[in-house]
Design a protein around this motif. Sequence first.
Motif, PDB file in Angstrom:
ATOM      1  N   ARG A  91     -16.635   4.058  -5.325  1.00 44.25           N
ATOM      2  CA  ARG A  91     -15.962   2.806  -5.714  1.00 44.25           C
ATOM      3  C   ARG A  91     -14.749   2.504  -4.848  1.00 44.25           C
ATOM      4  O   ARG A  91     -14.062   1.502  -5.082  1.00 44.25           O
ATOM      5  N   GLY A  92     -14.440   3.379  -3.894  1.00 37.50           N
ATOM      6  CA  GLY A  92     -13.252   3.191  -3.074  1.00 37.50           C
ATOM      7  C   GLY A  92     -11.974   3.518  -3.802  1.00 37.50           C
ATOM      8  O   GLY A  92     -10.907   2.996  -3.444  1.00 37.50           O
ATOM      9  N   GLU A  93     -12.039   4.394  -4.812  1.00 37.71           N
ATOM     10  CA  GLU A  93     -10.868   4.742  -5.606  1.00 37.71           C
ATOM     11  C   GLU A  93     -10.564   6.233  -5.548  1.00 37.71           C
ATOM     12  O   GLU A  93     -10.120   6.833  -6.526  1.00 37.71           O
ATOM     13  N   PHE A  94     -10.795   6.825  -4.375  1.00 41.53           N
ATOM     14  CA  PHE A  94     -10.435   8.223  -4.156  1.00 41.53           C
ATOM     15  C   PHE A  94      -9.365   8.258  -3.073  1.00 41.53           C
ATOM     16  O   PHE A  94      -9.368   7.405  -2.179  1.00 41.53           O
ATOM     17  N   PRO A  95      -8.415   9.191  -3.143  1.00 41.15           N
ATOM     18  CA  PRO A  95      -7.331   9.223  -2.151  1.00 41.15           C
ATOM     19  C   PRO A  95      -7.866   9.235  -0.722  1.00 41.15           C
ATOM     20  O   PRO A  95      -8.696  10.070  -0.365  1.00 41.15           O
ATOM     21  N   ASP A  96      -7.360   8.305   0.091  1.00 40.71           N
ATOM     22  CA  ASP A  96      -7.860   8.133   1.458  1.00 40.71           C
ATOM     23  C   ASP A  96      -6.664   8.040   2.404  1.00 40.71           C
ATOM     24  O   ASP A  96      -5.964   7.025   2.437  1.00 40.71           O
ATOM     25  N   LEU A  97      -6.420   9.081   3.166  1.00 37.57           N
ATOM     26  CA  LEU A  97      -5.298   9.094   4.099  1.00 37.57           C
ATOM     27  C   LEU A  97      -5.542   8.202   5.308  1.00 37.57           C
ATOM     28  O   LEU A  97      -4.614   7.937   6.075  1.00 37.57           O
ATOM     29  N   ASP A  98      -6.765   7.727   5.477  1.00 37.21           N
ATOM     30  CA  ASP A  98      -7.095   6.843   6.589  1.00 37.21           C
ATOM     31  C   ASP A  98      -7.122   5.385   6.157  1.00 37.21           C
ATOM     32  O   ASP A  98      -7.744   4.551   6.819  1.00 37.21           O
ATOM     33  N   ASN A  99      -6.443   5.071   5.078  1.00 35.91           N
ATOM     34  CA  ASN A  99      -6.392   3.708   4.572  1.00 35.91           C
ATOM     35  C   ASN A  99      -5.694   2.795   5.587  1.00 35.91           C
ATOM     36  O   ASN A  99      -4.579   3.076   6.017  1.00 35.91           O
ATOM     37  N   GLY A 100      -6.351   1.714   5.952  1.00 32.34           N
ATOM     38  CA  GLY A 100      -5.803   0.828   6.967  1.00 32.34           C
ATOM     39  C   GLY A 100      -4.596   0.037   6.531  1.00 32.34           C
ATOM     40  O   GLY A 100      -3.899  -0.541   7.380  1.00 32.34           O
TER      41      GLY A 100
END
Length: 211
Positions: free
Chosen positions: A16-25
């Motif tokens: 769902r795109g709701e997990f921690p993402d350090l590569d978030n633009g």
Amino acid sequence: MTTSSILGQFDLCADRGEFPDLDNGYYYPVAERLHLFGDRTRWALVAELLGYTPHGNSLVDVVHRFGNCLTHGEPGLGDLLDRVDNLAELDPDGTGAYPGGAPVVVRGTALAVPAGPGTPWQDVFRQLAPTHRPLLLADPAELRTGLPADLPLLLRLDEWNQPEDLGGVAPGEHETFRLIAEVLDSGDPSRYRPTLAPNTHWSHWPEAGTL
């Protein structure tokens, strides 16, 4: 509560795109932390990703919560905690750079800035973070929002190995989160014995925040 059910929740949130993402633009990463809570029947994971977003001209602690005992809300993206009290005053035009000559105020505390005029905000905050992590990251009340008050803390991680591509590698397939699930399932922090080197420092994510 099983390791597979915990990983299943992680993977569902990642889909769902709701997990921690350090590569978030949209966010330049500044600091991060994971908190593992649990007992024999309950578990929770709280992830903090502190980042500067040029689109909102703000420093935000992005909080994700997962677990089988959340007292409100669904697993996934939680609170967005705005950290700097006077950023709009320091940079009213949203230039994205420190004007010089004034402190950054975080939760009422004035922090001297070890940077000159024109320094990009993400670099300012990255210089402040090592010394002021407790002030910039969640305080106990913020951390425990949405969790049972009596849920014990099992483990806190200030660094870990993060999947480089969550679209290609699900959390359930990655060593870090498999070990985290084992800790949460067993209640035994010693189960966290990673073999992969940490990569959560902002220098490992040069494309983050550049959209």
